[in-house]
Design a protein around this motif. Structure first.
Motif, mmCIF file in Angstrom:
data_model
loop_
_atom_site.group_PDB
_atom_site.id
_atom_site.type_symbol
_atom_site.label_atom_id
_atom_site.label_comp_id
_atom_site.label_asym_id
_atom_site.label_seq_id
_atom_site.Cartn_x
_atom_site.Cartn_y
_atom_site.Cartn_z
ATOM 1 N N GLN A 151 66.404 13.077 48.049
ATOM 2 C CA GLN A 151 67.690 12.498 48.045
ATOM 3 C C GLN A 151 68.208 12.741 46.941
ATOM 4 N N VAL A 152 69.307 12.553 46.850
ATOM 5 C CA VAL A 152 71.025 12.737 46.887
ATOM 6 C C VAL A 152 72.111 11.702 45.944
ATOM 7 N N ALA A 153 72.766 12.511 45.043
ATOM 8 C CA ALA A 153 73.751 11.840 44.073
ATOM 9 C C ALA A 153 74.388 10.683 45.453
ATOM 10 N N ASN A 154 75.257 11.210 45.993
ATOM 11 C CA ASN A 154 75.934 11.285 47.399
ATOM 12 C C ASN A 154 75.527 11.651 49.355
ATOM 13 N N THR A 155 75.377 10.933 49.680
ATOM 14 C CA THR A 155 75.486 11.323 50.369
ATOM 15 C C THR A 155 76.369 12.300 52.008
ATOM 16 N N PRO A 156 77.020 11.157 51.588
ATOM 17 C CA PRO A 156 79.022 11.465 52.457
ATOM 18 C C PRO A 156 78.874 13.286 52.051
ATOM 19 N N GLN A 157 79.069 12.856 50.754
ATOM 20 C CA GLN A 157 79.463 14.840 50.120
ATOM 21 C C GLN A 157 78.098 15.766 51.198
ATOM 22 N N ALA A 158 76.755 15.314 50.774
ATOM 23 C CA ALA A 158 75.822 16.652 50.893
ATOM 24 C C ALA A 158 76.267 16.366 52.078
ATOM 25 N N MET A 159 76.065 15.154 53.354
ATOM 26 C CA MET A 159 75.952 15.623 54.899
ATOM 27 C C MET A 159 77.248 15.987 55.099
ATOM 28 N N GLY A 160 78.541 16.503 54.650
ATOM 29 C CA GLY A 160 79.710 17.458 54.953
ATOM 30 C C GLY A 160 78.848 19.210 54.471
ATOM 31 N N MET A 161 78.579 19.099 53.392
ATOM 32 C CA MET A 161 77.849 20.144 53.491
ATOM 33 C C MET A 161 77.271 21.399 54.102
ATOM 34 N N ALA A 162 76.306 19.942 54.655
ATOM 35 C CA ALA A 162 75.247 20.621 55.389
ATOM 36 C C ALA A 162 75.350 20.267 56.968
ATOM 37 N N ALA A 163 76.271 19.740 56.944
ATOM 38 C CA ALA A 163 77.469 19.561 58.632
ATOM 39 C C ALA A 163 77.682 21.270 58.258
ATOM 40 N N ALA A 164 78.495 21.805 57.864
ATOM 41 C CA ALA A 164 79.295 22.869 57.544
ATOM 42 C C ALA A 164 78.104 23.545 57.602
ATOM 43 N N ASN A 165 77.117 23.857 56.833
ATOM 44 C CA ASN A 165 76.386 24.899 57.275
ATOM 45 C C ASN A 165 75.082 25.041 58.116
ATOM 46 N N PHE A 166 74.995 24.196 58.974
ATOM 47 C CA PHE A 166 73.944 23.655 60.260
ATOM 48 C C PHE A 166 75.156 24.095 61.280
ATOM 49 N N TYR A 167 76.191 24.377 61.268
ATOM 50 C CA TYR A 167 77.528 24.436 62.324
ATOM 51 C C TYR A 167 78.240 25.963 61.886
ATOM 52 N N GLY A 168 77.537 26.677 61.039
ATOM 53 C CA GLY A 168 77.857 28.390 60.041
ATOM 54 C C GLY A 168 78.654 27.990 59.831
ATOM 55 N N GLN A 169 79.714 27.527 58.773
ATOM 56 C CA GLN A 169 80.712 27.225 58.908
ATOM 57 C C GLN A 169 81.719 27.467 59.362
ATOM 58 N N PRO A 170 82.065 27.038 60.674
ATOM 59 C CA PRO A 170 83.618 26.707 61.332
ATOM 60 C C PRO A 170 84.678 26.715 60.535
ATOM 61 N N SER A 171 84.917 26.249 60.163
ATOM 62 C CA SER A 171 86.197 25.940 59.538
ATOM 63 C C SER A 171 86.839 26.965 58.562
ATOM 64 N N LYS A 172 85.963 28.305 58.187
ATOM 65 C CA LYS A 172 85.725 29.171 57.489
ATOM 66 C C LYS A 172 86.228 30.213 58.675
ATOM 67 N N LYS A 173 86.353 30.313 59.834
ATOM 68 C CA LYS A 173 86.455 31.192 60.884
ATOM 69 C C LYS A 173 87.559 30.831 61.727
ATOM 70 N N VAL A 174 88.471 29.977 61.235
ATOM 71 C CA VAL A 174 89.827 29.511 62.030
ATOM 72 C C VAL A 174 90.904 29.409 60.550
ATOM 73 N N LYS A 175 91.490 29.262 60.775
ATOM 74 C CA LYS A 175 92.645 28.787 59.874
ATOM 75 C C LYS A 175 93.285 27.317 59.731
ATOM 76 N N LEU A 176 92.331 26.081 59.081
ATOM 77 C CA LEU A 176 92.794 25.136 59.142
ATOM 78 C C LEU A 176 92.943 24.572 58.348
ATOM 79 N N VAL A 177 94.657 23.826 58.562
ATOM 80 C CA VAL A 177 95.399 23.578 57.548
ATOM 81 C C VAL A 177 95.598 21.899 58.300
ATOM 82 N N GLY A 178 95.305 20.980 56.891
ATOM 83 C CA GLY A 178 95.150 19.575 56.441
ATOM 84 C C GLY A 178 96.107 18.934 56.106
ATOM 85 N N VAL A 179 97.295 17.412 57.218
ATOM 86 C CA VAL A 179 98.700 16.877 56.682
ATOM 87 C C VAL A 179 97.862 15.856 56.047
#
Length: 495
Positions: A81-109
């Motif tokens: 149980q968490v307070a915010n499942t979308p937020q927890a999902m984002g963190m879990a997805a990043a962990n599951f895939y090995g933090q890929p966004s930290k291994k590229v230069k990701l730029v958001g617009v």
């Protein structure tokens, strides 16, 4: 991956079951659940994932991530149980895939208008500079030369991390991503590590979702509030809310401008239907893009590229050869010199920008006659209804003829949408307007009304190759329909 590792840094309210259980798959869609899945119950605008928890368990889910613990639990399943499942999902997805966004230069617009253009131009620029790049945009997702159709402006966090992992596997070093206001509010960017963020502008849009313009501004600003200290935050200093975006960010604060002081300064020297000449940081450059709005897009791209460490001269050289993205002021010209312009403009500000640009660029022809501007425009269904009369009013003000037509009506009656648009046509512009529900017929009518050198603007759908009616996407491409209309009128479209 063990659940305890998968949920690293996720704030947990309660657990029940084996936290060392092995998870091999993440999903928020109960239909995709299989043995080894972590099912994430997300409360959506249409349905609540919590109502599908038992279905997920029946299909073999190993664990359930939820905001509300079920009263009846299965012993072999782990519940978190968490307070915010979308937020927890984002963190879990990043962990599951090995933090890929930290291994590229990701730029958001982010911004109301220009997101797709800026992200696409950055993708093309860095590709031309020799990098292998990824693109996450409204038009399409792209890994190098491979195109993957896009269903949302910003995908859910599981899909994003999966795409980033694929991009890494194919050697991508830079990824450029549109970040919508919906995505910020719905935590679709949770867990992502951005190297930079770009703000284009903000105007009236998506109030059906955000409720108020203030909430919309806060949503855009929320992206910059999340940027890390290592990132850059690049904003449009000429937008009256541009500097607001930077108020609480930890990122390095930078700006671009045509009118005021900015880190990256530009000036328009000449603007025509076939190109734009600018002075950027004291360098004179000619571009194939058109209009003041594209001058801002080019400045944003230039500034971001410099902040990512590229050479100024090389950036401008490559940008000068770049074509506009699909459906963004894209031209289809007939052999008798009728200029058709297809543009995605679907907000009042975007439509006014395009029409003001066309008005500024049209010139008397050889006979001294000013070309007419004929605008074909509609508004999407199940979206912000407040902008409908405003869109029609703008079209009437800046056009010689206006044809109101269907866009993507979705689940609304197209004629109801058109009646709401008609209410915005001022009495002085009423005689030059007409309503044709069938979009194909509306485009054909515009071609029949046009004379040589006239300009036809077809606004609202741009790159889209479908028309969404009652949940069914019918094949429809404004560009192709315009070409066919030219041919049926015994004109040929020049490619």
């Amino acid at each position: 991956m063990q659940l305890s590792d998968l949920l690293y840094k996720v704030s947990l309210l309660a657990t029940a079951g084996d936290m060392n259980a092995e998870v091999t798959h993440l999903t928020m869609d109960s239909r995709q659940v299989r043995s080894g899945s972590l099912f994430i119950a997300v409360r959506g605008t249409v349905s609540d994932g919590h109502t599908f928890i038992q279905k997920a368990i029946d299909l073999g889910a190993t664990a359930i991530l939820c905001e509300e613990m079920p009263a009846n639990r299965t012993e072999t399943v782990t519940y978190i149980q968490v307070a915010n499942t979308p937020q927890a999902m984002g963190m879990a997805a990043a962990n599951f895939y090995g933090q890929p966004s930290k291994k590229v230069k990701l730029v958001g617009v982010t911004g109301t208008n220009g997101k797709t253009s800026v992200a696409t131009l950055l993708f093309r620029l860095f590709t031309s500079l020799g990098y292998r790049c990824g693109l996450l945009s409204t038009v399409q997702n792209q890994i190098g030369e491979t195109v993957i159709p896009a269903t949302h402006t910003t995908p859910d966090s599981i899909t994003t991390n999966e795409l980033l992992t694929q991009m890494l596997a194919q050697g991508c070093t830079h990824v450029f991503m549109e970040v919508s206001s919906h995505a910020v509010v719905q935590e679709r960017i949770a867990g992502l590590h951005f190297a930079g963020g770009i703000f284009t502008n903000i105007t009236h849009d998506h109030l059906d979702f955000h409720g108020t313009f203030d909430n919309y501004i806060k949503a855009k600003k929320g992206f910059f509030d999340q940027l890390p200290r290592s990132a850059f935050a690049l904003t449009n200093a000429d937008d009256k809310r541009g500097l607001v975006m930077l108020q609480n960010t930890l990122a390095r604060k930078e700006s671009y401008s045509l009118q005021t002081l900015g880190t990256f300064k530009g000036k328009i020297l000449a603007d025509g239907l076939f190109g734009l000449e600018m002075l950027i940081d004291e360098r004179q450059v000619w571009f194939k893009l058109i209009g003041r709005f594209n001058a801002y897009n080019l400045l944003a791209v230039y500034g971001a590229a410099v902040l990512l460490g590229e050479d100024e001269e090389e950036i401008l050289t490559e940008l000068s050869a770049t074509l506009p993205p699909q459906g963004r002021f894209e031209q289809v010209i007939s052999d008798n010199r009728i200029v058709g312009i297809v543009d995605y403009a679907h907000t009042p500000d975007a439509l006014q920008n395009v029409l003001e640009t066309i008005t500024e660029l049209r010139h008397d022809n050889e006979q001294g006659v000013l070309p007419n501007i004929i605008t074909v425009v509609g508004c999407g269904g199940n979206r912000d209804a407040a902008k409908r009369p405003i869109m029609a009013q703008i079209a009437g003000k800046f056009s010689d003829r206006v044809i109101l037509t269907s866009d993507n009506p979705r689940f609304e009656d197209p004629m109801v949408i058109l009646e709401q648009m008609q209410a915005g046509i001022s009495p002085v512009d009423y005689k030059k307007s007409q309503t044709i529900e069938d979009r194909r017929e509306a485009i054909r009518t515009a071609v029949k009304l046009a004379r040589p050198n006239d300009i036809i603007l077809i606004a609202g759908k741009g790159h889209e190759t479908y028309q969404d009616i009652q949940g069914v996407k019918h094949d429809f491409d404004d560009r192709q329909v315009l070409r066919e209309a030219f041919q049926s009128a015994n004109f040929r479209a020049k490619e």
